[in-house]
Write a protein that holds these residues in place. Structure first.
Motif, PDB file in Angstrom:
ATOM      1  N   PHE A 192       0.836  -1.204   0.000  1.00  0.00           N
ATOM      2  CA  PHE A 192       0.000   0.000   0.000  1.00  0.00           C
ATOM      3  C   PHE A 192       0.869   1.251   0.000  1.00  0.00           C
ATOM      4  O   PHE A 192       1.661   1.471   0.918  1.00  0.00           O
ATOM      5  N   ALA A 193       0.684   2.097  -1.015  1.00  0.00           N
ATOM      6  CA  ALA A 193       1.501   3.308  -1.171  1.00  0.00           C
ATOM      7  C   ALA A 193       1.328   4.277  -0.005  1.00  0.00           C
ATOM      8  O   ALA A 193       2.259   5.006   0.333  1.00  0.00           O
ATOM      9  N   ASP A 194       0.165   4.291   0.621  1.00  0.00           N
ATOM     10  CA  ASP A 194      -0.072   5.252   1.708  1.00  0.00           C
ATOM     11  C   ASP A 194       0.106   4.646   3.099  1.00  0.00           C
ATOM     12  O   ASP A 194      -0.315   5.228   4.090  1.00  0.00           O
ATOM     13  N   PHE A 195       0.734   3.493   3.194  1.00  0.00           N
ATOM     14  CA  PHE A 195       1.022   2.854   4.485  1.00  0.00           C
ATOM     15  C   PHE A 195       2.308   3.460   5.028  1.00  0.00           C
ATOM     16  O   PHE A 195       3.376   3.278   4.459  1.00  0.00           O
ATOM     17  N   THR A 196       2.209   4.219   6.105  1.00  0.00           N
ATOM     18  CA  THR A 196       3.345   4.951   6.641  1.00  0.00           C
ATOM     19  C   THR A 196       3.611   4.563   8.086  1.00  0.00           C
ATOM     20  O   THR A 196       2.693   4.560   8.912  1.00  0.00           O
ATOM     21  N   ILE A 197       4.855   4.240   8.382  1.00  0.00           N
ATOM     22  CA  ILE A 197       5.260   3.983   9.764  1.00  0.00           C
ATOM     23  C   ILE A 197       5.695   5.313  10.349  1.00  0.00           C
ATOM     24  O   ILE A 197       6.736   5.856   9.978  1.00  0.00           O
ATOM     25  N   ASP A 198       4.877   5.852  11.230  1.00  0.00           N
ATOM     26  CA  ASP A 198       5.144   7.160  11.821  1.00  0.00           C
ATOM     27  C   ASP A 198       6.118   7.067  12.992  1.00  0.00           C
ATOM     28  O   ASP A 198       6.855   8.015  13.252  1.00  0.00           O
ATOM     29  N   MET A 199       6.097   5.938  13.686  1.00  0.00           N
ATOM     30  CA  MET A 199       6.982   5.742  14.821  1.00  0.00           C
ATOM     31  C   MET A 199       7.243   4.250  14.961  1.00  0.00           C
ATOM     32  O   MET A 199       6.324   3.440  14.865  1.00  0.00           O
ATOM     33  N   LEU A 200       8.495   3.876  15.154  1.00  0.00           N
ATOM     34  CA  LEU A 200       8.865   2.471  15.330  1.00  0.00           C
ATOM     35  C   LEU A 200       9.869   2.375  16.463  1.00  0.00           C
ATOM     36  O   LEU A 200      10.943   2.958  16.395  1.00  0.00           O
ATOM     37  N   GLU A 201       9.497   1.658  17.502  1.00  0.00           N
ATOM     38  CA  GLU A 201      10.374   1.436  18.654  1.00  0.00           C
ATOM     39  C   GLU A 201      10.579  -0.067  18.790  1.00  0.00           C
ATOM     40  O   GLU A 201       9.624  -0.820  18.942  1.00  0.00           O
ATOM     41  N   LEU A 202      11.838  -0.487  18.717  1.00  0.00           N
ATOM     42  CA  LEU A 202      12.160  -1.908  18.817  1.00  0.00           C
ATOM     43  C   LEU A 202      12.606  -2.257  20.227  1.00  0.00           C
ATOM     44  O   LEU A 202      13.124  -1.412  20.963  1.00  0.00           O
ATOM     45  N   ASN A 203      12.421  -3.512  20.578  1.00  0.00           N
ATOM     46  CA  ASN A 203      12.909  -4.002  21.868  1.00  0.00           C
ATOM     47  C   ASN A 203      14.425  -4.121  21.806  1.00  0.00           C
ATOM     48  O   ASN A 203      14.988  -4.519  20.784  1.00  0.00           O
ATOM     49  N   GLY A 204      15.078  -3.794  22.899  1.00  0.00           N
ATOM     50  CA  GLY A 204      16.535  -3.817  22.964  1.00  0.00           C
ATOM     51  C   GLY A 204      17.085  -5.146  23.427  1.00  0.00           C
ATOM     52  O   GLY A 204      16.353  -6.132  23.581  1.00  0.00           O
ATOM     53  N   ASP A 205      18.391  -5.185  23.650  1.00  0.00           N
ATOM     54  CA  ASP A 205      19.080  -6.407  24.058  1.00  0.00           C
ATOM     55  C   ASP A 205      18.689  -6.886  25.447  1.00  0.00           C
ATOM     56  O   ASP A 205      18.950  -8.025  25.805  1.00  0.00           O
TER      57      ASP A 205
END
Length: 130
Positions: A25-38
């Motif tokens: 989808f062209a309009d699918f936007t990830i505005d914020m992404l926080e990953l789990n750390g070590d």
């Protein structure tokens, strides 16, 4: 109540799902992404993502706790597409490795409609408006 979000809980594959949906989808936007750390049980998994998609806001996570349940087709993302060609292309990409529940066709309530569960278990209904 000031805002409501659709909340999608994956079990370790949210990042791959987000990457897939961005290509579909062209309009699918990830505005914020926080990953789990070590310091977590599953480093690199999605702690929280905020998504904008077709005027909707979604929250996506990977559950830090394993569950015996997953997505169900009775709760799905219903997307009105602009044309049959775009619908068919999105359907083909999303259904790869997933399960077709209703193949794209004219079911009377839409000139072209298809329903599937993708390889991540998320249910999608793609439709052309009447």
């Amino acid at each position: 109540m000031s805002r409501a979000f659709t909340h999608l809980m994956f079990q370790g594959n949210a990042r791959a799902a987000l990457e897939t949906y961005e290509t579909v989808f062209a309009d699918f936007t990830i505005d914020m992404l926080e990953l789990n750390g070590d310091d977590t049980a599953a480093p690199g998994t999605v702690r929280m993502a905020k998504i904008s998609f077709a005027g909707q806001n979604l929250i996506v996570i990977d559950s830090p706790i394993p569950h015996d349940f997953d997505f169900t087709p009775s709760m799905s993302l219903f997307v009105e597409m602009d044309d049959a060609e775009t619908l068919d292309a999105a359907f083909a990409q999303l259904s790869e490795g997933g399960k077709v529940l209703m193949p794209p066709d004219n079911y009377g309530f839409s000139p072209r409609f298809g329903w599937l569960s993708d390889r991540f278990g998320l249910s999608w209904q793609l439709s052309l408006p009447m």
